[in-house]
Design a protein around this motif. Structure first.
Motif, PDB file in Angstrom:
ATOM      1  N   ASP A  42      44.377  17.555  22.295  1.00  0.00           N
ATOM      2  CA  ASP A  42      45.689  16.970  22.030  1.00  0.00           C
ATOM      3  C   ASP A  42      46.680  18.075  21.700  1.00  0.00           C
ATOM      4  OD1 ASP A  42      44.753  14.328  22.307  1.00  0.00           O
ATOM      5  OD2 ASP A  42      44.124  14.251  20.215  1.00  0.00           O
ATOM      6  N   VAL A  43      47.857  17.973  22.299  1.00  0.00           N
ATOM      7  CA  VAL A  43      48.982  18.835  21.966  1.00  0.00           C
ATOM      8  C   VAL A  43      50.200  17.933  21.852  1.00  0.00           C
ATOM      9  CG1 VAL A  43      48.083  20.946  23.041  1.00  0.00           C
ATOM     10  CG2 VAL A  43      49.442  19.349  24.403  1.00  0.00           C
ATOM     11  N   GLU A  44      51.246  18.458  21.264  1.00  0.00           N
ATOM     12  CA  GLU A  44      52.451  17.651  21.115  1.00  0.00           C
ATOM     13  C   GLU A  44      52.907  17.155  22.479  1.00  0.00           C
ATOM     14  OE1 GLU A  44      56.992  18.097  19.520  1.00  0.00           O
ATOM     15  OE2 GLU A  44      55.443  19.374  18.644  1.00  0.00           O
ATOM     16  N   GLY A  45      53.050  15.858  22.615  1.00  0.00           N
ATOM     17  CA  GLY A  45      53.522  15.261  23.855  1.00  0.00           C
ATOM     18  C   GLY A  45      52.456  15.003  24.895  1.00  0.00           C
ATOM     19  N   GLY A  46      51.171  15.232  24.566  1.00  0.00           N
ATOM     20  CA  GLY A  46      50.153  14.943  25.565  1.00  0.00           C
ATOM     21  C   GLY A  46      48.847  15.685  25.371  1.00  0.00           C
ATOM     22  N   THR A  47      48.353  16.261  26.474  1.00  0.00           N
ATOM     23  CA  THR A  47      47.021  16.869  26.500  1.00  0.00           C
ATOM     24  C   THR A  47      47.067  18.246  27.148  1.00  0.00           C
ATOM     25  OG1 THR A  47      46.030  14.670  26.741  1.00  0.00           O
ATOM     26  CG2 THR A  47      44.650  16.544  27.351  1.00  0.00           C
ATOM     27  N   LEU A  48      46.360  19.189  26.535  1.00  0.00           N
ATOM     28  CA  LEU A  48      46.156  20.505  27.129  1.00  0.00           C
ATOM     29  C   LEU A  48      44.827  20.473  27.863  1.00  0.00           C
ATOM     30  CD1 LEU A  48      46.854  23.528  27.513  1.00  0.00           C
ATOM     31  CD2 LEU A  48      45.596  23.945  25.371  1.00  0.00           C
ATOM     32  N   ILE A  49      44.852  20.903  29.131  1.00  0.00           N
ATOM     33  CA  ILE A  49      43.650  20.985  29.965  1.00  0.00           C
ATOM     34  C   ILE A  49      43.319  22.463  30.137  1.00  0.00           C
ATOM     35  CG2 ILE A  49      42.685  20.538  32.257  1.00  0.00           C
ATOM     36  CD1 ILE A  49      44.962  18.302  32.443  1.00  0.00           C
ATOM     37  N   VAL A  50      42.128  22.858  29.732  1.00  0.00           N
ATOM     38  CA  VAL A  50      41.667  24.235  29.929  1.00  0.00           C
ATOM     39  C   VAL A  50      40.430  24.164  30.818  1.00  0.00           C
ATOM     40  CG1 VAL A  50      40.788  26.338  28.861  1.00  0.00           C
ATOM     41  CG2 VAL A  50      42.564  24.994  27.703  1.00  0.00           C
ATOM     42  N   TRP A  51      40.547  24.721  32.030  1.00  0.00           N
ATOM     43  CA  TRP A  51      39.445  24.713  32.995  1.00  0.00           C
ATOM     44  C   TRP A  51      38.955  26.143  33.095  1.00  0.00           C
ATOM     45  CZ3 TRP A  51      39.733  20.193  36.625  1.00  0.00           C
ATOM     46  CH2 TRP A  51      38.553  20.045  37.375  1.00  0.00           C
ATOM     47  N   SER A  52      37.714  26.372  32.700  1.00  0.00           N
ATOM     48  CA  SER A  52      37.174  27.731  32.726  1.00  0.00           C
ATOM     49  C   SER A  52      35.878  27.757  33.526  1.00  0.00           C
ATOM     50  CB  SER A  52      36.942  28.240  31.307  1.00  0.00           C
ATOM     51  OG  SER A  52      36.075  27.377  30.609  1.00  0.00           O
ATOM     52  N   ALA A  53      35.603  28.916  34.104  1.00  0.00           N
ATOM     53  CA  ALA A  53      34.388  29.084  34.909  1.00  0.00           C
ATOM     54  C   ALA A  53      33.920  30.531  34.811  1.00  0.00           C
ATOM     55  CB  ALA A  53      34.651  28.722  36.368  1.00  0.00           C
ATOM     56  N   GLY A  54      32.640  30.718  34.989  1.00  0.00           N
ATOM     57  CA  GLY A  54      32.054  32.049  35.022  1.00  0.00           C
ATOM     58  C   GLY A  54      30.976  32.094  36.082  1.00  0.00           C
ATOM     59  N   PHE A  55      30.809  33.279  36.689  1.00  0.00           N
ATOM     60  CA  PHE A  55      29.819  33.423  37.758  1.00  0.00           C
ATOM     61  C   PHE A  55      29.545  34.900  38.008  1.00  0.00           C
ATOM     62  CE2 PHE A  55      33.960  33.561  39.693  1.00  0.00           C
ATOM     63  CZ  PHE A  55      33.869  34.614  40.598  1.00  0.00           C
ATOM     64  N   GLU A  56      28.488  35.158  38.757  1.00  0.00           N
ATOM     65  CA  GLU A  56      28.182  36.494  39.257  1.00  0.00           C
ATOM     66  C   GLU A  56      28.272  36.449  40.773  1.00  0.00           C
ATOM     67  OE1 GLU A  56      24.375  37.825  37.877  1.00  0.00           O
ATOM     68  OE2 GLU A  56      24.869  37.387  35.789  1.00  0.00           O
ATOM     69  N   PRO A  57      29.057  37.328  41.397  1.00  0.00           N
ATOM     70  CA  PRO A  57      29.131  37.356  42.865  1.00  0.00           C
ATOM     71  C   PRO A  57      27.781  37.743  43.459  1.00  0.00           C
ATOM     72  CG  PRO A  57      30.891  38.656  41.869  1.00  0.00           C
ATOM     73  CD  PRO A  57      29.940  38.299  40.777  1.00  0.00           C
ATOM     74  N   LYS A  58      27.420  37.119  44.585  1.00  0.00           N
ATOM     75  CA  LYS A  58      26.187  37.488  45.279  1.00  0.00           C
ATOM     76  C   LYS A  58      26.360  38.784  46.060  1.00  0.00           C
ATOM     77  CE  LYS A  58      23.890  33.037  45.949  1.00  0.00           C
ATOM     78  NZ  LYS A  58      23.469  32.038  46.934  1.00  0.00           N
ATOM     79  N   LEU A  59      27.550  38.970  46.634  1.00  0.00           N
ATOM     80  CA  LEU A  59      27.799  40.152  47.469  1.00  0.00           C
ATOM     81  C   LEU A  59      28.564  41.210  46.688  1.00  0.00           C
ATOM     82  CD1 LEU A  59      28.953  38.244  50.670  1.00  0.00           C
ATOM     83  CD2 LEU A  59      26.705  39.250  50.238  1.00  0.00           C
ATOM     84  N   PRO A  60      28.058  42.442  46.654  1.00  0.00           N
ATOM     85  CA  PRO A  60      28.768  43.513  45.955  1.00  0.00           C
ATOM     86  C   PRO A  60      30.197  43.667  46.497  1.00  0.00           C
ATOM     87  CG  PRO A  60      26.581  44.237  46.622  1.00  0.00           C
ATOM     88  CD  PRO A  60      26.817  42.906  47.270  1.00  0.00           C
ATOM     89  N   GLY A  61      31.136  43.827  45.585  1.00  0.00           N
ATOM     90  CA  GLY A  61      32.523  44.033  45.978  1.00  0.00           C
ATOM     91  C   GLY A  61      33.308  42.765  46.237  1.00  0.00           C
ATOM     92  N   SER A  62      32.649  41.600  46.204  1.00  0.00           N
ATOM     93  CA  SER A  62      33.347  40.355  46.518  1.00  0.00           C
ATOM     94  C   SER A  62      33.983  39.702  45.290  1.00  0.00           C
ATOM     95  CB  SER A  62      32.395  39.357  47.190  1.00  0.00           C
ATOM     96  OG  SER A  62      31.371  38.952  46.288  1.00  0.00           O
ATOM     97  N   GLY A  63      33.752  40.248  44.118  1.00  0.00           N
ATOM     98  CA  GLY A  63      34.238  39.646  42.883  1.00  0.00           C
ATOM     99  C   GLY A  63      35.732  39.363  42.851  1.00  0.00           C
ATOM    100  N   PRO A  64      36.592  40.361  43.133  1.00  0.00           N
ATOM    101  CA  PRO A  64      38.037  40.103  43.064  1.00  0.00           C
ATOM    102  C   PRO A  64      38.497  39.003  44.025  1.00  0.00           C
ATOM    103  CG  PRO A  64      37.616  42.463  43.014  1.00  0.00           C
ATOM    104  CD  PRO A  64      36.301  41.791  43.316  1.00  0.00           C
ATOM    105  N   LEU A  65      37.958  38.978  45.219  1.00  0.00           N
ATOM    106  CA  LEU A  65      38.338  37.949  46.189  1.00  0.00           C
ATOM    107  C   LEU A  65      37.883  36.563  45.714  1.00  0.00           C
ATOM    108  CD1 LEU A  65      39.582  37.291  48.953  1.00  0.00           C
ATOM    109  CD2 LEU A  65      37.319  37.668  49.947  1.00  0.00           C
ATOM    110  N   LEU A  66      36.669  36.473  45.199  1.00  0.00           N
ATOM    111  CA  LEU A  66      36.164  35.198  44.692  1.00  0.00           C
ATOM    112  C   LEU A  66      36.986  34.717  43.502  1.00  0.00           C
ATOM    113  CD1 LEU A  66      32.346  35.878  44.988  1.00  0.00           C
ATOM    114  CD2 LEU A  66      33.611  34.079  46.178  1.00  0.00           C
TER     115      LEU A  66
END
Length: 150
Positions: free
Chosen positions: A99-123
């Motif tokens: 709850d925040v003033e005037g409604g709802t705050l939505i926080v969507w978070s995710a974590g992962f490890e890239p399978k392919l080296p170097g693909s992290g920034p693109l993913l």
């Protein structure tokens, strides 16, 4: 071993937290407010149909991902993990509603490890955009034009 990547997006909605949580839990609602085009329930969870342990088959274009619901805290938290469909390992995500003033705050978070080296920034870039669309869509689903991405 690839470096773990973390993503966090936020949005605000004038809709109440409980109503937004209801949309997250209802797999059939996702095509109406998210970029996902179709959702099929592969396995029911506890409680049925969309509870913990449910496996959802999500389709967007030619991409098909399978997610398992891992945690539900009524009105507050919706968590899941990816079983297949992304070139990553150990993808875990959560949507936190507060709850925040005037409604709802939505926080969507995710974590992962890239399978392919170097693909992290693109993913990270692609998934941040996708999760941002999800958060904005959820925020606006019940609130008209009042959703804002932070």
């Amino acid at each position: 071993m690839a470096k773990r990547r973390e993503i966090r997006v936020e949005a605000r909605s004038t809709a109440p937290r409980g109503a937004l949580y209801g949309l997250l839990v209802d797999s059939s609602s996702w095509p109406a407010w998210s970029p996902i085009e179709s959702v099929e329930l592969e396995r029911e969870g506890d409680p049925p149909p969309d509870g913990v342990g449910a496996i959802r088959r999500n389709t967007r274009g030619r991409v098909v991902g399978r997610d398992e619901i891992t945690e539900l805290v009524d009105g507050e938290r919706f968590a899941y993990r990816s079983l297949s469909g992304l070139p990553v390992r150990d993808y875990r995500a959560a949507v936190e509603l507060s709850d925040v003033e005037g409604g709802t705050l939505i926080v969507w978070s995710a974590g992962f490890e890239p399978k392919l080296p170097g693909s992290g920034p693109l993913l990270v870039r692609g998934l941040r955009g996708f999760l941002g669309e999800c958060a904005e869509g959820l925020a606006g689903a019940l609130a008209g034009d009042s959703a804002t991405r932070l």
